[in-house]
Design an enzyme around this catalytic site. Sequence first.
Site, PDB file in Angstrom:
ATOM      1  N   ARG A  17      19.532   6.340   1.547  1.00 30.21           N
ATOM      2  CA  ARG A  17      18.769   6.994   2.624  1.00 30.21           C
ATOM      3  C   ARG A  17      17.813   5.981   3.265  1.00 30.21           C
ATOM      4  NH1 ARG A  17      14.609  10.526  -1.170  1.00 30.21           N
ATOM      5  NH2 ARG A  17      13.036   8.886  -1.359  1.00 30.21           N
ATOM      6  N   TYR A 157       2.241  -1.662  -5.492  1.00 30.81           N
ATOM      7  CA  TYR A 157       3.220  -1.842  -4.411  1.00 30.81           C
ATOM      8  C   TYR A 157       2.973  -3.164  -3.662  1.00 30.81           C
ATOM      9  CZ  TYR A 157       5.918  -0.604  -0.205  1.00 30.81           C
ATOM     10  OH  TYR A 157       6.818  -0.588   0.841  1.00 30.81           O
ATOM     11  N   ALA A 159       1.392  -5.826  -4.701  1.00 28.42           N
ATOM     12  CA  ALA A 159       1.693  -6.971  -5.572  1.00 28.42           C
ATOM     13  C   ALA A 159       3.199  -7.181  -5.677  1.00 28.42           C
ATOM     14  CB  ALA A 159       1.083  -6.751  -6.955  1.00 28.42           C
ATOM     15  N   LYS A 161       5.445  -6.427  -3.453  1.00 29.15           N
ATOM     16  CA  LYS A 161       5.989  -6.937  -2.186  1.00 29.15           C
ATOM     17  C   LYS A 161       5.556  -8.380  -1.930  1.00 29.15           C
ATOM     18  CE  LYS A 161       8.304  -3.233  -1.026  1.00 29.15           C
ATOM     19  NZ  LYS A 161       9.772  -3.257  -1.043  1.00 29.15           N
ATOM     20  N   ILE A 190       7.178   2.996   8.661  1.00 29.93           N
ATOM     21  CA  ILE A 190       8.475   3.421   9.192  1.00 29.93           C
ATOM     22  C   ILE A 190       8.692   4.880   8.793  1.00 29.93           C
ATOM     23  CG2 ILE A 190      10.971   2.985   9.199  1.00 29.93           C
ATOM     24  CD1 ILE A 190       9.407   0.570  10.249  1.00 29.93           C
TER      25      ILE A 190
END
Length: 249
Positions: A17, A157, A159, A161, A190
């Site tokens: 998805r 999150y 860290a 990325k 997004i």
Amino acid sequence: MTATLAGQVALVTGAGRGIGAAIACELAERGCDLGLVDVDAAGGLNGVAETVRSGGRRALAMSADVTSMTAAEANVTAVIRELGRLDILVCCAGITRDAVVWKMSEEAWDTVLAVNLKGCFTYCRAAAPVLRGQRRGRIVTIASINGMRGKAGQANYAASKAGVIALTKTLARELGPSGVTVNCIAPGFIRTAMTAVLPEAIVAGAIAETALGRLGDPEDVARTAAFLCSEGARHITGEIIKVDGGQYL
Ligand code: NAP
């Protein structure tokens, strides 16, 4: 759509998805056959595979957790066995478990790092020998602008990325001599299931941050990924491309 990637085979994780599904469909429209990985094939994955097939391309749907190195090796092998080759890897699977640091559980830290960062490593690790051996190929990773700027409530999150960005740059150096490019897309906000759960005030705040005054759609990221996989991007590697409407300038 011009079939700029005709005859190539791509493997996309998190393809059930959202952004991963949009990337898979965009690559199929441009002529790729698709290996599709998602943790829950009963979710959207089979539907995405059907969309790919209805456009005349082949699709191999594989249910797997990206944190498993064994599954990553098996899925890369399966793609080559069933679809004949592997040219493109897109690592898109990702999750959030938001909390400020002083309320974040060890489990929330470990899970997000495992899926977002290790889950990117596993597929890069499995695909790298193949791409090196054939001396051509493309890897696209998906990070986030929050891995570049930090974000309150998203230490795990952000860290993970930031780690994806460092992994991308390192792999670009390691695979460059073999003619393989490795690039990263850092999306801003997004519209997907991941962000649909956020309160309206957060959404409004994100829109206000952007220069364009709008949120992105999965297709905005998908078109950038397709470009990075194209011949037109042959001299781009180790790059982090923000697709964020100017949210982080
Ligand atoms: P999404 O709609 O939640 O889709 C993520 C997909 O990854 C889902 O299909 C999910 O499967 C799959 N997945 C989750 N954990 C997995 C695992 N362990 N193994 C295999 N697949 C797994 O999210 P999205 O918004 O499209 O995000 C895609 C990527 O873009 C993520 O890496 C995300 O961090 C990044 N990103 C998103 C935004 C945004 O605003 N949406 C912004 C910046 C970066 P299930 O549905 O079965 O759980």
